[in-house]
Design a protein around this motif. Structure first.
Motif, PDB file in Angstrom:
ATOM      1  N   ALA A 537       0.860  -1.183   0.000  1.00 26.16           N
ATOM      2  CA  ALA A 537       0.000   0.000   0.000  1.00 26.16           C
ATOM      3  C   ALA A 537       0.894   1.229   0.000  1.00 26.16           C
ATOM      4  O   ALA A 537       1.568   1.514   0.983  1.00 26.16           O
ATOM      5  CB  ALA A 537      -0.918  -0.007   1.223  1.00 26.16           C
ATOM      6  N   LYS A 538       0.895   1.934  -1.130  1.00 27.76           N
ATOM      7  CA  LYS A 538       1.879   2.991  -1.356  1.00 27.76           C
ATOM      8  C   LYS A 538       1.272   4.072  -2.248  1.00 27.76           C
ATOM      9  O   LYS A 538       0.341   3.808  -3.012  1.00 27.76           O
ATOM     10  CB  LYS A 538       3.115   2.388  -2.027  1.00 27.76           C
ATOM     11  CG  LYS A 538       4.260   3.337  -2.285  1.00 27.76           C
ATOM     12  CD  LYS A 538       5.344   2.669  -3.121  1.00 27.76           C
ATOM     13  CE  LYS A 538       4.942   2.502  -4.576  1.00 27.76           C
ATOM     14  NZ  LYS A 538       4.859   3.789  -5.320  1.00 27.76           N
ATOM     15  N   SER A 544       8.738   6.032  -5.403  1.00 32.07           N
ATOM     16  CA  SER A 544       9.083   6.166  -3.992  1.00 32.07           C
ATOM     17  C   SER A 544       7.807   6.328  -3.177  1.00 32.07           C
ATOM     18  O   SER A 544       6.701   6.216  -3.710  1.00 32.07           O
ATOM     19  CB  SER A 544       9.986   7.384  -3.793  1.00 32.07           C
ATOM     20  OG  SER A 544       9.243   8.584  -3.945  1.00 32.07           O
ATOM     21  N   THR A 545       7.935   6.605  -1.896  1.00 33.18           N
ATOM     22  CA  THR A 545       6.763   6.893  -1.065  1.00 33.18           C
ATOM     23  C   THR A 545       6.509   8.392  -0.951  1.00 33.18           C
ATOM     24  O   THR A 545       5.619   8.816  -0.218  1.00 33.18           O
ATOM     25  CB  THR A 545       6.944   6.300   0.348  1.00 33.18           C
ATOM     26  OG1 THR A 545       8.172   6.776   0.915  1.00 33.18           O
ATOM     27  CG2 THR A 545       6.958   4.780   0.283  1.00 33.18           C
ATOM     28  N   ASP A 546       7.279   9.189  -1.673  1.00 34.43           N
ATOM     29  CA  ASP A 546       7.072  10.639  -1.732  1.00 34.43           C
ATOM     30  C   ASP A 546       6.317  10.963  -3.013  1.00 34.43           C
ATOM     31  O   ASP A 546       6.869  10.839  -4.113  1.00 34.43           O
ATOM     32  CB  ASP A 546       8.429  11.354  -1.722  1.00 34.43           C
ATOM     33  CG  ASP A 546       8.295  12.872  -1.805  1.00 34.43           C
ATOM     34  OD1 ASP A 546       7.163  13.379  -1.959  1.00 34.43           O
ATOM     35  OD2 ASP A 546       9.326  13.556  -1.733  1.00 34.43           O
ATOM     36  N   PRO A 547       5.037  11.377  -2.926  1.00 31.12           N
ATOM     37  CA  PRO A 547       4.241  11.609  -4.135  1.00 31.12           C
ATOM     38  C   PRO A 547       4.784  12.700  -5.040  1.00 31.12           C
ATOM     39  O   PRO A 547       4.377  12.799  -6.203  1.00 31.12           O
ATOM     40  CB  PRO A 547       2.865  11.987  -3.579  1.00 31.12           C
ATOM     41  CG  PRO A 547       3.108  12.455  -2.188  1.00 31.12           C
ATOM     42  CD  PRO A 547       4.270  11.677  -1.696  1.00 31.12           C
ATOM     43  N   HIS A 548       5.712  13.511  -4.561  1.00 27.91           N
ATOM     44  CA  HIS A 548       6.246  14.611  -5.358  1.00 27.91           C
ATOM     45  C   HIS A 548       7.477  14.204  -6.158  1.00 27.91           C
ATOM     46  O   HIS A 548       7.964  14.991  -6.986  1.00 27.91           O
ATOM     47  CB  HIS A 548       6.584  15.796  -4.444  1.00 27.91           C
ATOM     48  CG  HIS A 548       5.413  16.291  -3.641  1.00 27.91           C
ATOM     49  ND1 HIS A 548       4.327  16.907  -4.220  1.00 27.91           N
ATOM     50  CD2 HIS A 548       5.155  16.227  -2.308  1.00 27.91           C
ATOM     51  CE1 HIS A 548       3.453  17.227  -3.282  1.00 27.91           C
ATOM     52  NE2 HIS A 548       3.926  16.812  -2.112  1.00 27.91           N
ATOM     53  N   VAL A 560       8.025   0.904   5.840  1.00 32.04           N
ATOM     54  CA  VAL A 560       6.813   0.128   6.099  1.00 32.04           C
ATOM     55  C   VAL A 560       6.406   0.420   7.541  1.00 32.04           C
ATOM     56  O   VAL A 560       7.057  -0.039   8.481  1.00 32.04           O
ATOM     57  CB  VAL A 560       7.039  -1.381   5.890  1.00 32.04           C
ATOM     58  CG1 VAL A 560       5.779  -2.170   6.267  1.00 32.04           C
ATOM     59  CG2 VAL A 560       7.427  -1.661   4.438  1.00 32.04           C
ATOM     60  N   ARG A 561       5.355   1.207   7.703  1.00 25.46           N
ATOM     61  CA  ARG A 561       4.995   1.645   9.051  1.00 25.46           C
ATOM     62  C   ARG A 561       4.036   0.683   9.748  1.00 25.46           C
ATOM     63  O   ARG A 561       3.883   0.703  10.960  1.00 25.46           O
ATOM     64  CB  ARG A 561       4.393   3.049   9.015  1.00 25.46           C
ATOM     65  CG  ARG A 561       2.984   3.161   8.521  1.00 25.46           C
ATOM     66  CD  ARG A 561       2.415   4.569   8.733  1.00 25.46           C
ATOM     67  NE  ARG A 561       0.979   4.597   8.629  1.00 25.46           N
ATOM     68  CZ  ARG A 561       0.309   4.882   7.526  1.00 25.46           C
ATOM     69  NH1 ARG A 561       0.984   5.171   6.409  1.00 25.46           N
ATOM     70  NH2 ARG A 561      -1.018   4.892   7.515  1.00 25.46           N
ATOM     71  N   GLU A 578       3.126   7.499   3.942  1.00 22.98           N
ATOM     72  CA  GLU A 578       1.985   8.215   4.506  1.00 22.98           C
ATOM     73  C   GLU A 578       0.665   7.818   3.866  1.00 22.98           C
ATOM     74  O   GLU A 578      -0.334   8.533   4.013  1.00 22.98           O
ATOM     75  CB  GLU A 578       2.191   9.733   4.340  1.00 22.98           C
ATOM     76  CG  GLU A 578       3.435  10.274   5.026  1.00 22.98           C
ATOM     77  CD  GLU A 578       3.432  10.019   6.517  1.00 22.98           C
ATOM     78  OE1 GLU A 578       2.370  10.180   7.152  1.00 22.98           O
ATOM     79  OE2 GLU A 578       4.484   9.635   7.060  1.00 22.98           O
ATOM     80  N   ILE A 579       0.619   6.716   3.135  1.00 21.58           N
ATOM     81  CA  ILE A 579      -0.616   6.309   2.457  1.00 21.58           C
ATOM     82  C   ILE A 579      -1.730   6.075   3.462  1.00 21.58           C
ATOM     83  O   ILE A 579      -1.519   5.547   4.553  1.00 21.58           O
ATOM     84  CB  ILE A 579      -0.371   5.043   1.599  1.00 21.58           C
ATOM     85  CG1 ILE A 579      -1.536   4.794   0.640  1.00 21.58           C
ATOM     86  CG2 ILE A 579      -0.114   3.830   2.476  1.00 21.58           C
ATOM     87  CD1 ILE A 579      -1.624   5.760  -0.485  1.00 21.58           C
TER      88      ILE A 579
END
Length: 606
Positions: A537-538, A544-548, A560-561, A578-579
């Motif tokens: 889930a990303k 990456s996990t940064d949408p920018h 992975v939180r 942060e998804i």
């Protein structure tokens, strides 16, 4: 069905219905407006807009009664359960009768990383299905059902666009046949039975602090992400922290989409883990005796929904998990049914290929025993320019250098698809602002990678604008070059599976997980869940996990939180960055523009 084996096209049907030739005229409900072929002059083309909106085009289409669409597929009328005249569910006994038939070819439509400029993956899926039928082949389209969350939020509906749509567009985007409501109800029935079980003595010794089953609703509502329930005194139960997810993230949704039949559905529902006892042993829906009632609520929802395109070609629209927070594919039942009924099945997986396609291959195909034959990777010049650093307001200007920079994202996705052993073709979903120099740049780049890029104009021209892509997709599917295999093997550890996706698909350098997460994974492996695939889930906007971080970033860390065990669906979810599994509405939600006009027709839906 015509002698060439495909379903009649829209213009043919309009012609038949517009003259007195002894044929029965379609019911008035199927022609709410005069059905005229779309025309645009050069000025309109330069401005890059249609004369009609998507919803106006959809209303003007000459729809055929759904039993005629079923008849073209070989489905007898008695096995169609109609919802009005233009949509129906396919009865289970007919589906069961198909098991001995050979399968057609499976073509997946996926895309580059999504941008605000849009990629048109669903539009291309619909257009490609129409195009394959147009060139004399027999094709069926398989799509997911739209969620109300994005319909009223920022993304809009998911029925295609322009002259490549499925209809009835309004119904498909709003409520449809009630599947999502049934899924939400079944999910929330289990939630109610959990709290009720605790209230009446807690025979299973379920620890209220370790209840993992949240509630769901099919709407973006950030206020419900984290709540406290059972307030108000003894009569209302034991207060505890919980929250809501959106329905498309529900494990019940995933179960419905991965189940082979009703029996498998009930078995999977029973396997759902709702929480843990004080000794950390799992409590399941079966322990609470909820599985039977849940399956009963889903008895109709498990049946595939049959609709049609603007050109009267058949489409199954069934199930709807998001690909950023769930596994992103339509139901196994719909896909397998379509494969028995057509020579080619065109399906899609949500968002970019790093999410939807990876989960299609590693989760859906793995579990269902599917072997895809070809992939169509959708890109737009505008989206490539955004990935190349161009601001949205500047996308209408020619910028070959930005296209070339953005092609790194396209190339990454194309290379990733190759890791699964499936041949791919690139579809350039055409906008009128695209220039020949920009298009030639993409073709040259893709050619250097050993693939083809083909311009598709289905949005404006329908099937006539996508014939070249249809022929290439069919040729790839028939080439016999597909040698499909998942990215990782079942016996790899859960964390190693996450690392495989991060390193080989996202091109990250490291997976960051706390000791708590690692201990949880180890515990699940000890209890026999280590063979399960992983569902990442990303954010959909970046590798990456940064949408920018657009383009093709590499060497990043993927945190992975949290991890969640979906024992009923049969995978482990890794919540990355942060998804959110309950989205929020934007500052100006699409809902503000949706209304009924003076004639009682829906306006503002897109």
């Amino acid at each position: 069905m015509s002698q060439t084996g495909h379903w009649p096209r829209l213009e043919t049907l309009v012609g038949l219905c517009s003259r007195d030739n002894g044929m029965t005229r379609p019911p008035a409900a199927f022609l709410p407006f005069e059905a005229k072929p779309f025309r645009s002059n050069e000025a309109d083309r330069q401005r890059g807009r249609l004369l009609k909106s998507d919803i106006e085009i959809a209303r003007a289409a000459a729809r055929r009664p759904i039993w005629e669409i079923g008849e073209g597929l070989g489905i007898p009328a008695e096995f169609l359960e109609p919802y009005g005249n233009d949509k129906a569910k396919v009865a289970t006994p007919f589906i069961e009768s198909l098991h001995e038939r050979p399968d057609g070819k499976l073509i997946l439509v996926t895309a580059i990383s999504p941008t605000p400029a849009g990629e048109g993956k669903t539009t291309t899926t619909v257009g490609l299905g129409d195009g394959i039928n147009r060139i004399g082949k027999k094709a069926v389209i398989c799509l997911r059902e739209p969620s109300l969350g994005p319909c009223f939020g920022v993304k809009g509906g998911a029925a295609g666009g322009g002259h490549a749509q499925i209809v009835p567009m309004e119904d498909i985007n709003l409520h449809f046949t009630g599947d999502f409501h049934a899924i939400s109800t079944a999910h929330n029935l289990l939630a109610a039975m959990i709290d009720n079980h605790i209230h009446w003595g807690n025979e299973q010794d379920l620890d209220p602090r370790r209840v993992t089953w949240r509630r769901v609703m099919d709407m973006n509502d950030r206020a419900l992400r984290d709540i406290v329930c059972s307030l108000g005194g003894v009569a209302n139960g034991y207060p505890r922290e919980t929250g809501f997810d959106i329905t498309v993230a529900s494990e019940v949704m995933a179960i419905l989409c991965l189940a082979e039949d009703l029996e498998d559905l009930e078995r999977r529902l029973g396997n759902i883990i709702v929480g843990y006892r004080r000794d950390k042993s799992a409590v399941t829906a079966r322990d609470l005796k909820a599985d039977g009632a849940m399956a009963t609520l889903l008895k109709q929802a498990v049946k595939p929904n049959l609709v049609q395109t603007l050109e009267n070609n058949p489409a199954f629209v069934h199930g709807g998990p998001f690909a950023n927070i769930a596994h992103g594919c339509n139901s196994v039942i719909a896909t397998k049914t379509a494969l028995k009924l057509a020579d080619y099945v065109v399906t899609e997986a949500g968002f970019g290929a790093d999410l939807g396609a990876e989960k299609f291959f590693d989760i859906k195909c793995r579990m269902a025993g599917l072997k895809p034959d070809a992939v169509v990777l959708v890109a737009t010049i505008k989206a490539l320019k955004m990935n190349g650093g161009v601001a949205k307001e500047d996308l209408g200007r020619e910028d070959v250098a930005a296209v070339e920079r953005g092609c790194a994202n396209l190339g990454r996705h194309l290379e990733n698809i190759g890791q699964f052993g499936v041949p791919a073709v690139v579809a350039i979903n055409h906008f009128t602002s695209d220039t020949e120099a920009e298009i030639d740049c993409v073709k040259a780049y893709v050619g250097e990678l050993g693939a083809k890029a083909i311009v598709a104009r289905h949005w404006e021209e329908g099937s006539a604008g996508i014939e070249d892509l249809a022929r290439e997709a069919v040729a790839l599917a028939e080439s016999g070059t597909a040698d499909f295999s998942p990215l990782y093997q079942d016996d790899l550890s859960l964390f190693k599976k996450m690392e495989a996706v991060v390193r080989r698909i996202y091109r990250g350098a490291h997976v960051a997980a706390s000791e708590t997460v690692l201990a949880q994974l180890a515990e699940w492996e000890e209890k026999g869940f280590g063979h399960l695939p992983v569902c990442m889930a990303k954010t959909q906007y970046s590798f990456s996990t940064d949408p920018h971080r657009r383009g093709a970033p590499a060497g990043h860390t993927v945190p992975v939180r949290e991890v969640r065990l979906s024992a009923g669906a049969g995978f482990v979810v890794a919540i990355c960055g942060e998804i959110m599994t309950m989205p929020g509405l934007p500052k100006e939600p699409a809902a503000e523009k949706i209304r009924l006009n003076a004639e009682g027709l829906i306006e503002g839906l897109f």
